[in-house]
Enzyme design. Structure first.
Site, PDB file in Angstrom:
ATOM      1  N   MET B  30      30.932   6.688  29.218  1.00  0.00           N
ATOM      2  CA  MET B  30      30.211   5.456  29.528  1.00  0.00           C
ATOM      3  C   MET B  30      29.520   5.582  30.892  1.00  0.00           C
ATOM      4  O   MET B  30      29.137   4.584  31.494  1.00  0.00           O
ATOM      5  CB  MET B  30      31.166   4.264  29.521  1.00  0.00           C
ATOM      6  N   HIS B  37      35.836  13.082  34.017  1.00  0.00           N
ATOM      7  CA  HIS B  37      34.780  13.416  33.059  1.00  0.00           C
ATOM      8  C   HIS B  37      34.335  14.865  33.237  1.00  0.00           C
ATOM      9  O   HIS B  37      34.111  15.583  32.261  1.00  0.00           O
ATOM     10  CB  HIS B  37      33.551  12.530  33.272  1.00  0.00           C
ATOM     11  N   LYS B 149      43.886  10.466  29.937  1.00  0.00           N
ATOM     12  CA  LYS B 149      43.972   9.212  30.668  1.00  0.00           C
ATOM     13  C   LYS B 149      43.876   8.013  29.706  1.00  0.00           C
ATOM     14  O   LYS B 149      44.628   7.056  29.808  1.00  0.00           O
ATOM     15  CB  LYS B 149      42.848   9.187  31.704  1.00  0.00           C
ATOM     16  N   ASP B 150      42.929   8.081  28.767  1.00  0.00           N
ATOM     17  CA  ASP B 150      42.818   7.057  27.732  1.00  0.00           C
ATOM     18  C   ASP B 150      43.488   7.581  26.468  1.00  0.00           C
ATOM     19  O   ASP B 150      42.836   7.827  25.445  1.00  0.00           O
ATOM     20  CB  ASP B 150      41.352   6.725  27.479  1.00  0.00           C
ATOM     21  N   VAL B 176      42.987  13.798  35.321  1.00  0.00           N
ATOM     22  CA  VAL B 176      42.755  14.299  36.687  1.00  0.00           C
ATOM     23  C   VAL B 176      43.169  13.199  37.666  1.00  0.00           C
ATOM     24  O   VAL B 176      42.872  12.024  37.439  1.00  0.00           O
ATOM     25  CB  VAL B 176      41.276  14.678  36.889  1.00  0.00           C
ATOM     26  N   SER B 185      39.464   7.005  37.620  1.00  0.00           N
ATOM     27  CA  SER B 185      38.915   6.014  36.695  1.00  0.00           C
ATOM     28  C   SER B 185      37.640   5.467  37.311  1.00  0.00           C
ATOM     29  O   SER B 185      37.556   5.302  38.532  1.00  0.00           O
ATOM     30  CB  SER B 185      39.911   4.872  36.489  1.00  0.00           C
TER      31      SER B 185
END
Lengths: 281, 281
Positions: B30, B37, B149-150, B176, B185
Site C-alpha cells: 500500500m 517492504h 508482520k501481517d 523486520v 510499520s
C-alpha cells in the site's frame, strides 16, 4: 480426447497450450449433456484451437432441499458426446479434490445474486461463482462459453470475471429448444408425460410477453399478470416468479425500455424449470 | 524501471514475461515503504527474473472509522526505493480503475477472517482478499511475497490462493524490527515520542511469552494474562487483543502445542499497532 481427473495435470496441459500460443476454449458443465451444452461445445470448437469441457456436479451450488442427489450422472455418455464433438480434454475432477475438508473460500457477486432465482436459492450463485473461479484458475481459458438459458448465471460470471480482472472472455450462447418451445435442461427428464406437455407453457408465456411488448404494452406489471394467468391454466404448473428486469443490473423495471430480461421459474409437478428471453425495445 | 498505471498495460507486460519463460515475482504493497517492504522486494529480486511491486492504497480494506484518509501517501519516495532495489515495474493503479462505480464482487475466506484482527475490523480481510485476487489476475505472478508482520493476512491469502487454485506460490518473509524490537510499520510515523517508547512493549510481551513457553509453561490463558500485565504498565498502551492460536486454522489453543501464532493488537495513543511471533513447541 483425454479424460483428466487431476487438477495439476489439467493445469499442466493448459500451460503447454498457452506456450504454443494456441487459444483455449472452455465449456464448464455439470454433465447430463444435452443439445444445449453441445451448442456451446460446437461454438467453442469453431472459435478456439484447444477445447476443454469440464464435467463437475458442483455440490456447493445446491441447497439442502434441492436435487443434488437425484441429478442425473451419466459420465460415460457425456464423455462420448464430448469426443464426438471434438473436445480435446474432458476435465472431470473429484468433489473431494475440488473441496477438501478445510475449504473456506467463496466468491460473491452482490445484488446480481440476490434477485430472480437468487431469492429462492440462497447461496446458489455464490456456489456457482466460486466453482467457476476455481475452474478458470485450473483451466485458464481464453474464452469460456455459457448458455443464455441460465442467463442470470452467465451475467454473474461475466461480472465476476470483469470485477476480478480475470484474463478470460465470457461468451453467451442462445438457448436451444425442443420443437414445441421447451428449453433444453438436464432436469427435463424428471417430467412425467402430462408435466412435459404443460411445461411448454413457460416459453408460451415468454412469447406472450414478447408479443404484448411488440404491440406497444410497456407495463411490466400488466405483462407479468397476463403471463401468470396463462401459466395458471396448466394444472401441474405453479409460478415461483416472473420478473422483467434490466439486462445489465437485473433491477426490476416498471416501464419496459431498452434491453430487458424476462425471466421466470415455474414448478411443474416436483420439477423446477426456468426460462428467459431478452427483448430490446 | 517502468511505472505502469493501466491494468491492461500491466497484463500485457506480464504476458510477455511469461512468454519468455521468465519467472515473475510480485510484492503487493500500500506504499509508504519501509525496510519491511524492502526485505520482501529484496527477496523477490533474488528469487525471480522479473519483479513487479504494486503500490495501491486499497480503500475497501479500511473501515469507515479507520485511517484511510491519513495513511501516508509518498509515491515519489516509494518509486525511488523500488528503483533502487531493482524492481522492473511499479504497478500504481488508480482507485476508480480498480473499483468502478458498479463493482460488486468479493472474495472471502471464512473462519480465518473472523478471528484476531478480523473481530475488530469487520470486512477488512474480505477487502484484502478481493484486492489481492484482482492484483494476482492482473499481474499473474509465479511467486508473491507477504510479510509475517501481517501474519493473518498472509495466511488468508495463502488459503485463498490454495482454495481457488490460483497458479501462484505464496511466500512469507520475516518481520523486520527496529533495534529496540518495534516491528516496522507504515503506521509507526503516527506515534508521538512517548508513544514510540511505549510501543516497544508489544515485542517485549511476545518475548515474555516465548520465554515462558521455553520454561515449560503451556497455559495459553496464563501466558496471555502475564503479557497483558506487562503491556498495561505502559501509560499510552491499551490492549485490543492478545491471542494464542493454532498456526494453521487460527483457532485458539488452551494448551500450547505444535506451531502456534502469538498475536496481539495494541492501541498506543491513537495508533493501533499489531505484532506476532510463531513459536514451535
Amino acid at each position: 480426447m483425454r479424460i483428466i481427473r487431476s487438477k495439476k495435470e489439467m493445469s499442466a496441459i493448459s500451460r503447454q497450450i498457452r506456450r504454443q500460443e494456441k487459444t483455449l476454449g472452455f465449456v464448464p458443465t455439470m454433465g447430463a449433456l444435452h443439445q444445449g451444452h453441445l451448442s456451446l461445445i460446437q461454438r467453442a470448437r469453431e472459435e478456439t484451437d484447444f477445447l476443454v469441457v469440464s464435467i463437475f456436479l458442483n455440490p456447493i451450488q445446491f441447497g439442502p432441499e434441492e436435487d443434488f442427489k437425484r441429478y442425473p450422472r451419466v459420465f460415460k455418455r457425456d464423455a462420448r458426446l464430448c469426443r464426438r464433438e471434438g473436445a480435446d480434454v474432458v476435465f472431470y475432477p473429484k468433489a473431494d479434490d475440488m473441496y477438501p475438508a478445510d475449504f473456506k473460500t467463496s466468491v460473491s457477486v452482490s445484488e446480481l445474486s440476490q434477485v430472480l432465482c437468487g431469492r429462492f436459492r440462497p447461496g446458489h450463485f455464490q456456489g456457482v461463482a466460486t466453482v467457476v473461479a476455481k475452474l478458470f484458475n485450473i483451466v485458464s481459458p481464453d474464452i469460456a462459453y455459457f448458455g443464455q438459458k441460465d442467463a442470470q448465471q452467465a451475467i454473474i460470471i461475466k461480472k465476476m470475471a470483469w470485477d476480478l480482472n480475470m484474463p478470460v472472455k465470457i461468451k453467451f450462447v442462445s438457448t436451444v429448444r425442443q420443437n414445441d418451445g421447451l428449453a433444453l435442461s438436464s432436469r427435463n427428464i424428471y417430467l412425467k408425460p402430462k408435466e412435459r406437455k404443460d411445461a411448454t407453457v413457460l416459453y408460451q408465456a415468454l412469447n406472450l410477453a414478447r408479443h404484448l411488448i411488440k404491440q406497444g404494452n410497456v407495463s411490466a406489471r400488466d405483462i407479468v399478470r397476463r403471463m401468470k394467468q396463462l401459466i395458471n391454466k396448466k394444472k401441474t404448473a405453479v409460478v415461483q416468479y416472473i420478473s422483467i428486469v434490466d439486462l445489465k443490473d437485473l433491477r426490476p423495471v416498471d416501464k419496459i425500455k431498452g434491453k430487458v430480461l424476462i425471466a421466470l421459474a415455474v414448478w411443474v409437478g416436483k420439477t423446477r424449470l426456468i426460462d428467459n428471453i431478452i427483448v430490446n425495445v
